[in-house]
Design a protein around this motif. Structure first.
Motif, PDB file in Angstrom:
ATOM      1  N   MET A   1       3.316  28.173 -16.595  1.00 19.80           N
ATOM      2  CA  MET A   1       2.735  27.342 -15.731  1.00 19.80           C
ATOM      3  C   MET A   1       3.832  25.845 -16.280  1.00 19.80           C
ATOM      4  N   ALA A   2       5.168  25.612 -14.710  1.00 20.11           N
ATOM      5  CA  ALA A   2       5.675  24.023 -15.144  1.00 20.11           C
ATOM      6  C   ALA A   2       5.625  23.479 -14.136  1.00 20.11           C
ATOM      7  N   ASP A   3       5.502  22.286 -13.662  1.00 19.37           N
ATOM      8  CA  ASP A   3       6.091  21.812 -12.882  1.00 19.37           C
ATOM      9  C   ASP A   3       7.309  21.032 -12.162  1.00 19.37           C
ATOM     10  N   ILE A   4       7.877  21.219 -11.055  1.00 19.91           N
ATOM     11  CA  ILE A   4       8.997  21.089 -10.393  1.00 19.91           C
ATOM     12  C   ILE A   4       9.565  19.943 -10.200  1.00 19.91           C
ATOM     13  N   LEU A   5       9.757  19.354  -9.568  1.00 23.00           N
ATOM     14  CA  LEU A   5       9.936  17.662  -9.127  1.00 23.00           C
ATOM     15  C   LEU A   5      10.866  18.233  -7.787  1.00 23.00           C
ATOM     16  N   PHE A   6      11.085  18.089  -7.223  1.00 21.55           N
ATOM     17  CA  PHE A   6      11.427  18.278  -5.771  1.00 21.55           C
ATOM     18  C   PHE A   6      11.988  16.770  -5.355  1.00 21.55           C
ATOM     19  N   VAL A   7      12.934  16.223  -4.725  1.00 22.04           N
ATOM     20  CA  VAL A   7      13.109  14.494  -4.525  1.00 22.04           C
ATOM     21  C   VAL A   7      13.745  15.000  -2.867  1.00 22.04           C
ATOM     22  N   LEU A   8      12.842  14.179  -2.401  1.00 21.16           N
ATOM     23  CA  LEU A   8      13.534  14.408  -0.900  1.00 21.16           C
ATOM     24  C   LEU A   8      13.573  13.442  -0.223  1.00 21.16           C
ATOM     25  N   THR A   9      14.767  13.151   0.611  1.00 25.22           N
ATOM     26  CA  THR A   9      14.983  12.123   1.544  1.00 25.22           C
ATOM     27  C   THR A   9      13.541  11.258   2.358  1.00 25.22           C
ATOM     28  N   GLY A  10      13.853  10.257   2.255  1.00 22.33           N
ATOM     29  CA  GLY A  10      12.852   9.101   2.849  1.00 22.33           C
ATOM     30  C   GLY A  10      13.217   8.917   4.933  1.00 22.33           C
ATOM     31  N   ALA A  11      14.956   9.486   5.052  1.00 19.89           N
ATOM     32  CA  ALA A  11      15.164   9.094   6.070  1.00 19.89           C
ATOM     33  C   ALA A  11      15.306   9.635   7.164  1.00 19.89           C
ATOM     34  N   LYS A  12      14.970   9.353   8.580  1.00 16.68           N
ATOM     35  CA  LYS A  12      14.630  10.114   9.736  1.00 16.68           C
ATOM     36  C   LYS A  12      16.015  10.040  10.206  1.00 16.68           C
ATOM     37  N   HIS A  13      16.636   9.257  10.292  1.00 18.94           N
ATOM     38  CA  HIS A  13      18.085   9.481  10.486  1.00 18.94           C
ATOM     39  C   HIS A  13      19.363   8.884  10.247  1.00 18.94           C
ATOM     40  N   TRP A  14      20.828   9.024  10.581  1.00 19.22           N
ATOM     41  CA  TRP A  14      21.750   9.194  10.117  1.00 19.22           C
ATOM     42  C   TRP A  14      22.650   8.057  10.343  1.00 19.22           C
ATOM     43  N   THR A  15      23.089   7.030  10.225  1.00 19.71           N
ATOM     44  CA  THR A  15      23.855   5.939  10.770  1.00 19.71           C
ATOM     45  C   THR A  15      24.907   6.435  10.994  1.00 19.71           C
ATOM     46  N   LEU A  16      25.828   7.324  12.579  1.00 23.76           N
ATOM     47  CA  LEU A  16      27.173   7.622  11.940  1.00 23.76           C
ATOM     48  C   LEU A  16      27.991   6.278  12.134  1.00 23.76           C
ATOM     49  N   ALA A  17      29.557   6.232  12.761  1.00 21.43           N
ATOM     50  CA  ALA A  17      30.641   5.581  12.831  1.00 21.43           C
ATOM     51  C   ALA A  17      30.297   4.576  13.726  1.00 21.43           C
ATOM     52  N   ASP A  18      29.941   5.110  14.814  1.00 22.53           N
ATOM     53  CA  ASP A  18      29.781   4.274  16.303  1.00 22.53           C
ATOM     54  C   ASP A  18      28.901   3.611  16.539  1.00 22.53           C
ATOM     55  N   GLY A  19      28.199   3.393  14.872  1.00 24.74           N
ATOM     56  CA  GLY A  19      26.282   2.644  14.970  1.00 24.74           C
ATOM     57  C   GLY A  19      24.997   3.682  16.076  1.00 24.74           C
ATOM     58  N   THR A  20      25.458   5.107  16.269  1.00 27.03           N
ATOM     59  CA  THR A  20      24.600   5.955  16.447  1.00 27.03           C
ATOM     60  C   THR A  20      23.414   6.138  15.561  1.00 27.03           C
ATOM     61  N   LYS A  21      22.027   6.513  15.924  1.00 25.78           N
ATOM     62  CA  LYS A  21      21.232   6.812  15.163  1.00 25.78           C
ATOM     63  C   LYS A  21      20.953   8.675  14.602  1.00 25.78           C
ATOM     64  N   HIS A  22      21.944   9.195  13.914  1.00 24.33           N
ATOM     65  CA  HIS A  22      21.458  10.939  14.245  1.00 24.33           C
ATOM     66  C   HIS A  22      20.352  11.066  14.349  1.00 24.33           C
ATOM     67  N   PRO A  23      19.358  11.436  14.860  1.00 20.10           N
ATOM     68  CA  PRO A  23      17.469  11.869  13.725  1.00 20.10           C
ATOM     69  C   PRO A  23      18.255  13.105  13.256  1.00 20.10           C
ATOM     70  N   THR A  24      17.915  12.982  11.869  1.00 14.91           N
ATOM     71  CA  THR A  24      17.563  13.892  10.966  1.00 14.91           C
ATOM     72  C   THR A  24      16.290  14.227   9.584  1.00 14.91           C
ATOM     73  N   GLY A  25      16.638  14.315   8.230  1.00 14.36           N
ATOM     74  CA  GLY A  25      15.378  14.437   7.602  1.00 14.36           C
ATOM     75  C   GLY A  25      16.279  15.375   6.453  1.00 14.36           C
ATOM     76  N   PHE A  26      14.654  15.782   6.872  1.00  9.60           N
ATOM     77  CA  PHE A  26      15.025  17.256   4.740  1.00  9.60           C
ATOM     78  C   PHE A  26      14.791  18.389   6.015  1.00  9.60           C
ATOM     79  N   TRP A  27      15.905  19.755   5.408  1.00  4.64           N
ATOM     80  CA  TRP A  27      16.396  20.617   5.966  1.00  4.64           C
ATOM     81  C   TRP A  27      14.951  22.056   5.501  1.00  4.64           C
ATOM     82  N   ALA A  28      15.102  22.528   6.636  1.00  3.46           N
ATOM     83  CA  ALA A  28      13.787  22.911   6.491  1.00  3.46           C
ATOM     84  C   ALA A  28      14.171  24.296   5.407  1.00  3.46           C
TER      85      ALA A  28
END
Length: 231
Positions: A1-28
């Motif tokens: 058995m080995a340990d595998i590191l999963f690095v995930l985003t901590g962000a809750k939104h993605w800032t778009l070009a017009d300043g809109t904060k599009h809700p997001t995160g990691f993809w299930a």
């Protein structure tokens, strides 16, 4: 058995070009499918995020439309809710690479917001690549590669063949027109040899110890390739 590191985003939104904060995160799917591949093979997954924040799942990745119907949506939502590793992440700056046999970055639009400019993640990616450990990165997670540079200012992944969420897929998803930048374009600008596959179809590219997948459908095949490369 080995340990595998999963690095995930901590962000809750993605800032778009017009300043809109599009809700997001990691993809299930990009977390659950690789998680199951590794744990079913007897390995342990450790989740790390910037600052150790509990990662947020993108609600769009729990919809029936992307999970083959309501039953599939209910199943993956239950798996995300019950996953104890997601609820107990370690802080990315506390990671010691020697503790892990491989590193895996699930996607979602979140990495476009935080990991793309995270110097700690960038240094970890450089160290992982140089160590020879299998390094898996899927869908929008190759945005994290943008932060990986060497002391002389050169880009760590320049000259590597890789893939990631394509311009075509971003356009079809409806967010390309309002994006500050597109992942495919930025990877090419940094000297990565971007490998385009058919939209929404599995596409895994392996170059030395770098394993990349283009989209959600690529996440399980990518994990299988990483598993096969474990010592």
């Amino acid at each position: 058995m080995a340990d595998i590191l999963f690095v995930l985003t901590g962000a809750k939104h993605w800032t778009l070009a017009d300043g809109t904060k599009h809700p997001t995160g990691f993809w299930a799917e990009e977390y659950v499918a690789p998680y199951e591949e590794f744990t079913n093979a007897g390995h342990r997954v450790i989740v790390a995020t910037p600052g150790g924040v509990v990662p947020v799942v993108d609600d769009g990745s729990l919809s029936p439309d992307v999970n083959g119907g309501q039953a599939g949506a209910d199943e993956i939502a239950a798996k995300v809710r019950s996953n104890t590793e997601l609820q107990q992440p370690i802080s990315l700056d506390s990671v010691k690479l020697d503790d892990y046999a491989a590193v895996f970055y699930p996607g979602g639009h979140g990495p476009m917001e935080d990991l793309a400019v995270d110097e700690v993640s960038g240094q970890l990616l450089t160290e992982a690549l140089d160590s020879g450990r299998p390094l898996g990165v899927v869908c929008h997670a190759p945005a994290a590669l943008l932060a990986a540079t060497r002391p002389d200012g050169s880009h760590t992944f320049a000259g590597y063949r890789a893939t990631g969420f394509s311009n075509t897929e971003e356009e079809q998803a409806g967010l390309a027109a309002n994006a500050k930048w597109l992942l495919q374009d930025r990877l090419i600008e940094l000297g990565i040899d971007y490998q385009h596959g058919a939209a929404w179809e599995p596409n895994v590219v392996v170059d030395r110890n770098l394993f990349t997948g283009q989209n959600p459908a690529s996440s399980a095949p990518l994990a299988k390739e990483v598993l096969a490369a474990l010592p």
